[in-house]
Design a protein around this motif. Structure first.
Motif, PDB file in Angstrom:
ATOM      1  N   SER A   1       0.827  -1.206   0.000  1.00 29.35           N
ATOM      2  CA  SER A   1       0.000   0.000   0.000  1.00 29.35           C
ATOM      3  C   SER A   1       0.863   1.258   0.000  1.00 29.35           C
ATOM      4  O   SER A   1       0.572   2.239  -0.694  1.00 29.35           O
ATOM      5  N   LYS A   2       1.949   1.239   0.765  1.00 32.95           N
ATOM      6  CA  LYS A   2       2.845   2.405   0.821  1.00 32.95           C
ATOM      7  C   LYS A   2       3.519   2.652  -0.534  1.00 32.95           C
ATOM      8  O   LYS A   2       3.605   3.796  -0.997  1.00 32.95           O
ATOM      9  N   GLN A   3       4.003   1.583  -1.149  1.00 30.42           N
ATOM     10  CA  GLN A   3       4.665   1.730  -2.448  1.00 30.42           C
ATOM     11  C   GLN A   3       3.700   2.275  -3.492  1.00 30.42           C
ATOM     12  O   GLN A   3       4.061   3.145  -4.302  1.00 30.42           O
ATOM     13  N   ARG A   4       2.500   1.760  -3.471  1.00 23.76           N
ATOM     14  CA  ARG A   4       1.495   2.225  -4.439  1.00 23.76           C
ATOM     15  C   ARG A   4       1.121   3.682  -4.173  1.00 23.76           C
ATOM     16  O   ARG A   4       0.869   4.437  -5.106  1.00 23.76           O
ATOM     17  N   ARG A   5       1.066   4.065  -2.895  1.00 24.60           N
ATOM     18  CA  ARG A   5       0.790   5.470  -2.557  1.00 24.60           C
ATOM     19  C   ARG A   5       1.861   6.380  -3.140  1.00 24.60           C
ATOM     20  O   ARG A   5       1.553   7.435  -3.723  1.00 24.60           O
ATOM     21  N   LYS A   6       3.112   6.010  -2.985  1.00 20.76           N
ATOM     22  CA  LYS A   6       4.210   6.811  -3.523  1.00 20.76           C
ATOM     23  C   LYS A   6       4.089   6.954  -5.036  1.00 20.76           C
ATOM     24  O   LYS A   6       4.346   8.039  -5.592  1.00 20.76           O
ATOM     25  N   ALA A   7       3.670   5.893  -5.699  1.00 22.01           N
ATOM     26  CA  ALA A   7       3.508   5.952  -7.157  1.00 22.01           C
ATOM     27  C   ALA A   7       2.392   6.914  -7.550  1.00 22.01           C
ATOM     28  O   ALA A   7       2.499   7.648  -8.549  1.00 22.01           O
ATOM     29  N   VAL A   8       1.314   6.951  -6.773  1.00 21.61           N
ATOM     30  CA  VAL A   8       0.209   7.874  -7.055  1.00 21.61           C
ATOM     31  C   VAL A   8       0.672   9.320  -6.864  1.00 21.61           C
ATOM     32  O   VAL A   8       0.362  10.198  -7.676  1.00 21.61           O
ATOM     33  N   VAL A   9       1.421   9.561  -5.802  1.00 16.71           N
ATOM     34  CA  VAL A   9       1.924  10.919  -5.552  1.00 16.71           C
ATOM     35  C   VAL A   9       2.829  11.366  -6.696  1.00 16.71           C
ATOM     36  O   VAL A   9       2.757  12.513  -7.162  1.00 16.71           O
ATOM     37  N   GLU A  10       3.683  10.478  -7.171  1.00 21.97           N
ATOM     38  CA  GLU A  10       4.571  10.806  -8.287  1.00 21.97           C
ATOM     39  C   GLU A  10       3.763  11.089  -9.550  1.00 21.97           C
ATOM     40  O   GLU A  10       4.075  12.020 -10.309  1.00 21.97           O
ATOM     41  N   ALA A  11       2.709  10.317  -9.784  1.00 18.55           N
ATOM     42  CA  ALA A  11       1.849  10.546 -10.951  1.00 18.55           C
ATOM     43  C   ALA A  11       1.130  11.883 -10.845  1.00 18.55           C
ATOM     44  O   ALA A  11       0.937  12.583 -11.851  1.00 18.55           O
ATOM     45  N   CYS A  12       0.741  12.267  -9.632  1.00 11.75           N
ATOM     46  CA  CYS A  12       0.102  13.574  -9.428  1.00 11.75           C
ATOM     47  C   CYS A  12       1.086  14.703  -9.764  1.00 11.75           C
ATOM     48  O   CYS A  12       0.704  15.698 -10.398  1.00 11.75           O
ATOM     49  N   LYS A  13       2.331  14.547  -9.362  1.00 15.06           N
ATOM     50  CA  LYS A  13       3.336  15.561  -9.689  1.00 15.06           C
ATOM     51  C   LYS A  13       3.474  15.711 -11.198  1.00 15.06           C
ATOM     52  O   LYS A  13       3.607  16.818 -11.721  1.00 15.06           O
TER      53      LYS A  13
END
Length: 493
Positions: free
Chosen positions: A24-36
């Motif tokens: 879940s943490k890794q996927r969260r980081k990927a979403v944040v990067e996609a938002c950037k």
């Protein structure tokens, strides 16, 4: 633009304790990067929620960061109790989305089952009577979820704005436009404050601003905006005085609210006492993000504000005014190629549309008021409109309205303004909406909506529809295609 909230997004990942927390943490980081990558600013909370104690930690983290709109992200199945408690205790607009599985190569140790977890989340949200934003298909990989989060940012701006909005109205709603006279209790129910005032209050404040030292600065702004379209420069001092009157009223009377709109009576006594029409000032306020609706149309002002928050652009309020003549349709068939004659109408108002939303504009006088108040005379007390063709391009029609028994309802229709000369007066444009004839009959007439429509200068139906659902509006009408009959439509046409 001023007068609209700044959305501070935050994301919290949740994880059911029998699933890998790290997934879940890794996927969260990927979403944040996609938002950037999508230029979406979002605060990444480091607390991942597995239990109720984690909820408290996450809430503290969000509060310190100033987050006011929350994305709850099911990076795996998710703990349905804690994740919905998080939405409940956050007390701001929340969004639920879930992770899609990324690859067939990782479906044993790396399978999250968030597709399944969203089902249980929805049940628990219902138990708590919560209405978060859930996209039409709320499961996706990081890039897909970033787009959904971008939509949520605009939806959240509407919800946040309405929760701290105050409506200032001046004068009773006109008897001749009784449809604008809708019960205001439903607006209190969604958190909007309303301060109704007499026209005398406005007039007294206007007189006190007669020698305001800021008037020359406002006149200079108006001159710069109007340029060669400044047909009546002599009226600008009074218009500047009036603009300052409204802005000061807003500043002095916001109280516990943060944002404001106006709904002001604007005729016919307004002209005889104030000695001008207020349309141009209304247009300037709308351009700043402060809608000022005519004819004391409280729901019209709120509708404009909702559009402004949803689009981050100025809106306008127009009459759904007149049909398009058949000879005009026939002469411009190339430009009207996608539409039937009954799909077209002219949207009009005296001159309240911001100049940035006009194809061409100029300071003129209000022809209808001139006929009534000073016929056979040079325009004097009827000066002050901003007239011209409204700019062509995509639009959405929208209105929020109360029924006589205090039920909120709304309509939304995406369409376009066609680049054809309307050959008429006022701020006016030719609007095209698929199946407008049926929409006109079975929604606007059939559901007793008034003549004023809010206009967004882009397709905003998706955002407006979702925002209305979050507000709890059960009846959201739209222009239905021919294959979908309205409830009361005659099947034997």
């Amino acid at each position: 633009m001023i007068n609209i909230p700044k959305v501070k997004l935050g994301i919290v990942a949740v994880s059911r304790d029998c699933f890998p927390l790290e997934l879940s943490k890794q996927r969260r980081k990927a979403v944040v990067e996609a938002c950037k990558n999508e230029k979406i600013e979002i605060f990444e909370a480091q607390t991942a929620v597995e239990n109720e104690k984690d909820v408290l930690k996450a809430l503290e983290e969000l509060q310190i960061a100033g987050v006011n709109a929350l994305v709850i992200y099911l990076g795996n199945f998710g703990p349905e109790g804690p994740e919905t408690i998080l939405a409940q205790k956050f007390r701001g607009p929340a969004m639920f989305v879930a992770a899609a599985e990324e690859t067939e190569a990782n479906l044993i140790k790396g399978r999250g089952d968030a597709y399944c977890g969203m089902l249980n989340a929805s049940y628990n949200l219902s138990l708590r009577k919560l209405v978060p934003y859930i996209p039409e298909y709320p499961v996706g990989i990081a890039d897909e979820l970033a787009v959904m989060i971008g939509d949520f940012e605009n939806i959240a701006r509407v919800i946040l704005g309405l929760g701290k909005l105050k409506v200032f109205s001046f004068g009773p709603r006109p008897h001749d436009f009784l449809a604008c006279n809708a019960p205001i209790k439903p607006l209190y129910d969604v958190g909007i404050e309303i301060m109704e005032n007499s026209e005398l209050d406005l007039f007294e404040s206007f007189i006190k601003h007669e020698n305001d030292r800021r008037i020359p600065t406002i006149i200079e702004e108006m001159n710069d905006e109007l340029k060669e379209g400044n047909g009546y420069p002599g009226i600008l001092p009074k218009l500047a005085q009036y603009e300052l009157t409204l802005l000061d009223w807003m500043g002095n009377n916001l109280g516990a609210s943060e944002y404001a709109v106006f709904a002001n009576k604007c005729w016919p006594a307004f002209q005889t006492q104030f000695k001008f029409v207020p349309c141009y000032v209304n247009s300037r306020l709308a351009a700043k993000g402060i809608p000022a609706a005519c004819e004391t149309d409280i729901y019209g002002a709120v509708s404009e504000y909702i559009i402004t928050c949803a689009t981050h652009m100025p809106a306008t309020l127009l009459d759904i005014n007149n049909s398009v003549p058949k000879d005009m349709y026939d002469k411009n068939k190339v430009k009207f190629a996608k539409y039937q004659l009954t799909d077209l109408f002219m949207g009009f108002h005296c001159g309240n549309t911001p100049s940035c939303c006009m194809k061409d504009s100029a300071m003129k006088y209000q022809l209808i008021m001139h006929r009534l108040l000073e016929p056979s005379k040079e325009p004097d007390i009827t000066r002050g409109t901003l007239e011209g063709a409204i700019r062509p391009g995509d639009i959405s029609l929208f209105r929020l309205q109360s029924t006589s028994d205090c039920q909120l309802r709304s309509y939304i229709a995406n369409g376009a303004i066609i680049d054809v000369d309307p050959k008429s007066f006022g701020g006016i444009g030719i609007f095209a909406i698929q199946e407008m004839g049926r929409f006109y009959r079975h929604v606007l007439i059939g559901k007793q909506f008034p003549h004023h429509a809010g206009v967004a200068f882009k397709h905003a139906g998706k955002i407006l529809f979702a925002a209305m659902k979050m507000l709890g509006v059960a009846d959201i009408a739209f222009n239905q295609p021919p294959s979908m009959m309205y409830k009361d439509e005659n099947p034997f046409q």
